[in-house]
Design a protein around this motif. Sequence first.
Motif, PDB file in Angstrom:
ATOM      1  N   TYR A 224      12.941   8.021   8.909  1.00 33.64           N
ATOM      2  CA  TYR A 224      12.291   9.452   8.709  1.00 33.64           C
ATOM      3  C   TYR A 224      11.264   9.648   9.715  1.00 33.64           C
ATOM      4  CZ  TYR A 224       7.809   7.814   6.774  1.00 33.64           C
ATOM      5  OH  TYR A 224       6.696   6.936   6.812  1.00 33.64           O
ATOM      6  N   LYS A 241       0.993  13.558  10.108  1.00 38.55           N
ATOM      7  CA  LYS A 241       1.403  13.976   8.985  1.00 38.55           C
ATOM      8  C   LYS A 241       2.539  13.328   8.173  1.00 38.55           C
ATOM      9  CE  LYS A 241       3.857  18.196   7.198  1.00 38.55           C
ATOM     10  NZ  LYS A 241       4.776  19.105   7.498  1.00 38.55           N
ATOM     11  N   HIS A 242       3.487  12.845   8.991  1.00 34.28           N
ATOM     12  CA  HIS A 242       4.716  11.932   8.486  1.00 34.28           C
ATOM     13  C   HIS A 242       4.094  10.644   8.036  1.00 34.28           C
ATOM     14  CE1 HIS A 242       8.003  15.052   8.207  1.00 34.28           C
ATOM     15  NE2 HIS A 242       7.035  15.548   9.404  1.00 34.28           N
ATOM     16  N   LYS A 245       1.027  10.027   5.447  1.00 31.52           N
ATOM     17  CA  LYS A 245       1.141  10.256   3.988  1.00 31.52           C
ATOM     18  C   LYS A 245       1.927   9.115   3.354  1.00 31.52           C
ATOM     19  CE  LYS A 245       1.415  13.336   0.376  1.00 31.52           C
ATOM     20  NZ  LYS A 245       2.361  14.620  -0.150  1.00 31.52           N
ATOM     21  N   ASN A 246       2.761   8.531   4.212  1.00 35.10           N
ATOM     22  CA  ASN A 246       3.248   7.329   3.441  1.00 35.10           C
ATOM     23  C   ASN A 246       2.645   6.027   3.646  1.00 35.10           C
ATOM     24  OD1 ASN A 246       6.574   7.920   2.946  1.00 35.10           O
ATOM     25  ND2 ASN A 246       6.108   9.044   4.475  1.00 35.10           N
ATOM     26  N   VAL A 319      -0.099  10.521  -4.121  1.00 33.50           N
ATOM     27  CA  VAL A 319       0.778  10.505  -2.914  1.00 33.50           C
ATOM     28  C   VAL A 319       2.104   9.972  -2.855  1.00 33.50           C
ATOM     29  CG1 VAL A 319      -1.267   9.891  -1.651  1.00 33.50           C
ATOM     30  CG2 VAL A 319       0.011   8.109  -2.238  1.00 33.50           C
ATOM     31  N   PRO A 321       5.734  10.767  -4.778  1.00 32.59           N
ATOM     32  CA  PRO A 321       6.328  11.312  -5.765  1.00 32.59           C
ATOM     33  C   PRO A 321       7.291  10.367  -6.421  1.00 32.59           C
ATOM     34  CG  PRO A 321       7.134  11.979  -3.725  1.00 32.59           C
ATOM     35  CD  PRO A 321       5.903  11.401  -3.307  1.00 32.59           C
TER      36      PRO A 321
ATOM     37  N   THR B 102      17.490   6.969   3.979  1.00 36.52           N
ATOM     38  CA  THR B 102      16.143   6.644   4.493  1.00 36.52           C
ATOM     39  C   THR B 102      15.607   7.683   5.414  1.00 36.52           C
ATOM     40  OG1 THR B 102      17.230   5.140   6.003  1.00 36.52           O
ATOM     41  CG2 THR B 102      16.087   4.251   4.208  1.00 36.52           C
ATOM     42  N   SER B 103      16.736   8.612   5.974  1.00 37.37           N
ATOM     43  CA  SER B 103      16.125   9.487   7.084  1.00 37.37           C
ATOM     44  C   SER B 103      15.181  10.733   6.587  1.00 37.37           C
ATOM     45  CB  SER B 103      17.500  10.132   7.650  1.00 37.37           C
ATOM     46  OG  SER B 103      18.007   8.958   8.267  1.00 37.37           O
ATOM     47  N   ASN B 105      11.674  12.099   4.828  1.00 40.60           N
ATOM     48  CA  ASN B 105      10.565  11.734   4.397  1.00 40.60           C
ATOM     49  C   ASN B 105      10.270  11.597   2.927  1.00 40.60           C
ATOM     50  OD1 ASN B 105       7.944  11.036   4.162  1.00 40.60           O
ATOM     51  ND2 ASN B 105       7.348  11.928   6.159  1.00 40.60           N
TER      52      ASN B 105
END
Lengths: 326, 615
Positions: A224, A241-242, A245-246, A319, A321, B102-103, B105
Amino acid sequence: MLTYIIRRILYAVPIVIGVNVLTALLFFYVNTPDDMARKILGEKNVTPAAIENWKKDHGYGLPAFLNTKEAGLATVTQTIFYQKSVPLLWLDFGRSDRNNIDIGREIGRRMWASLAISLPMFTFGVFIDLFFAMMLAYYRGTYLDISGVVFCVIMMSVSTLFYIIGGQFILGKLLKLFPISGYDTGVYSFKFLVLPVAVGVISGAGIGIRFYRTVFLEEINKDYIRTARAKGLSEAKVLFKHALKNAMIPVLTNVVVSIPFLFYGSLIMESFFSIPGLGNFTIDAIQAQDFAIVRSMVYMGSILYIVGLILTDISYTLVDPRVLFE
Amino acid sequence: MPTPVLEVKNLKTYFKTGAGVARAVDGVSFEIARGETFALVGESGCGTSVTALSIIQLIQDSGFYGGGQILLNGRDVIPLSEKEKRKMRGNKVSMIFQEPMTSLNPVFTVGDQILETIMLHQKKSAADARAAAIEMLRSVKFPNPEAIFDEYPHRLSGGMRQRVMIAIALCCKPDLLIADEPTTALDVTIQDEIIKLIKELKESMGTAALLITHNLALVYNNAETVGVMYGGKIAELAPARALFKNPMHPYTIKLLRSIPGRAMRARPLDTIPGSVPPATAYAEGCRFSGRCPREMQGCAAIEPLLSSREPGHFAACHLYDSDFMKTPDSTPLHREAEILPIISTPPDMRETLVKAAGLKTYYPIRKGLLKRVTGYVKAVDGIDLTMKKGSTLALVGESGSGKTTAGKTIIRLIEPTGGEIFFKDARLTHLKESELKTFRSKAQIIFQDPYSSLNPRLTVGKIIEEGLLTLKPGLDRKARLEKIASTLGRVGLDAGAMERYPHEFSGGQRQRVGIARALAVDPEFIVCDEAVSALDVSVQAQILNLLKSIQRDFGLSFLFITHDLGVVKYVADEVAVMHQGKIVEHSATEELFSNPKHAYTKKLLAAVPRMGNDF
């Protein structure tokens, strides 16, 4: 969400009871009240009568778990376990063996001194570690990153004692910026707190930065992240951002569990800097062989750990979902 | 002539690796006209994905450009500043990836992820952007775009996620859409849906597409021009129809012949010996030399240039270079080995080996505070199957149809919830694990993923020995080693493989190890769970040939679990179609393909891309 939290709390109930029983076994069976009395009264010239007296005075005169002399419910209630350990379930810690002080009140009083150093230490620590970790991840593969990692390894290889004594020597003794140790209440405590907090943050930074860097790098190689880049986002946005959070998911596991322990204080820091917190309380109790206090602190440590795990589980739902979707 | 949307000129994308510089893309040139669909075909390791990532300028870390140009609307993108490249990505050029799971987020909603791209590239108010995102969701065929907008990716299926990816990629109406294996991870009926959607949207927006795939049928139906890549270079470049009708390059010819389904069932598939060379060690001349059936003396040393036989159709092969063919270099090295027909007589379908009757496998669904069982996922819901000795039964169906659960239940890797399993008339269902030993050696399984199904910490010898130790305790060490060596030899690996670890092997070789592991304990029945699905076409052909030949030699029965109907057509004697835990149709292969009865079977067959009768 609410069912999830209730379920987590219900799961904790048998664990708390188990911890209570195990603590009692450790303190009343493995190490019997006779051993305690003998240690406190002195090993050599103690008479059996003196031991019996001490036990009676301190409430250890009853059988440990089962009173066969009594009948009915009293077989269970007239025991050390019921009188001393079961009240721990509602946080009634009882009185100490040596000075007969109210342990619960003492904990309530000393907790604040512990919090005064552990809370800023924790907060600054997490933010500083995350900041440097993200910086290293941003510059991954460059010399900045490599030298940063090497520096972290050096930092984590040095003992905490070195930072404490080094800090006291340089900042306290040579530069005379802060007092070497001690504590005061209210705003006056500030000057006493800077040194232990700084030492605490620095001594933990090596491990923290390296761990968070690894977490970020793992996220950065995910699919992602490639999608985010293909959208035309800047590297900073991709990272902050991406990835952030993960990355919070593994970070929270590490961080949230230790939040309840902020109340518990730190044994080493408090004793070196003479902070009258719970860590110091525990160390004093161990030295004085006050088993009632040690038992209370061991039990409280386990309870705080359970609370930490529950908080961790709840924080995931904020964090990630996917957690509630089972 | 108008400027093409994309012109790639002599592109060289290299990577620094421990083994030297990997020339992943090494002098590739092609162009894509406005609105055109250009397909880049190649097996893994041939440079197709790296070409795509170069165009969108997402080559990471150890990669660098060794030369060449990528002209997007006439402007070279390689020397652009990072800021200008960001303006191009997602806006002028966008990309869809292979892995829809997986692409996206996982921690942001679908809507946020589309909005992000719109807000980044277009000056729109938040409300307008939201409306545009919802419109985009509607155009990728979500019936309830407003609801999908607020969903998290994990609540969507693979096909739905890929539609979200398409929405993200197309929301800024790019000039070029790069689709890197966009349907490979999806079920066949979903594949069809996705490819049609991409086609429809790109046509309405006038977007050109670069389609990267190994699925030749997909190319045949959807691309105007095709580039076949091998070893970081374009081996053949041609209009799609011309390529299929009249392939020039020996690699292309081999590739087309190794597709199962088209070949005669009694014959082995055409294979290419060996595997794709690593990008750090290419031959000086033609990179296909060493594997090429028509290799000539000079091929390994002299690099072939693109030569043409008909307009627009080029191949990088000395065979079409008339000057080269006049020199002594053109002496053929060896003749193409005659393919020996496998004398495969249809199996005698009288003897039943394994039988499942009313087999059920349910998984409980737990809900609420106390996690009470509120229902069941009926993964396998009362199926009857009969497997005949020496024959192959294919179990086909989409993901989630329960076919893998069924396969694992039949050999009792999963405990059945109900029903009966018989092996040679012996009832297995009520045997305890300790009583199953004889059966365990008779029934084996080969898994899909050759990368994760072998323990990385054990040598290949140990992996195979493990099975022998438990299931053949009578063998002493010497006999075990002999058995391992002979089994490895049977699957085409030398005995030296015993001392090596799985990571030292290629994907195809690992699958051979997986087969050897199953074969070593003398099974009579093997469940092949998507055993060739993860492999490249030419390697898949090698493994299918191997499976067919061991079946013939040992009289094995196969339960072939697959979603690839081409493979089914080639290997299966009978086919059972599974849908939602039930078997909806079960008949002989020929019969099923020529005369499908159930509506679901018809739908499944219709969704398979076909290559027509051009060859």
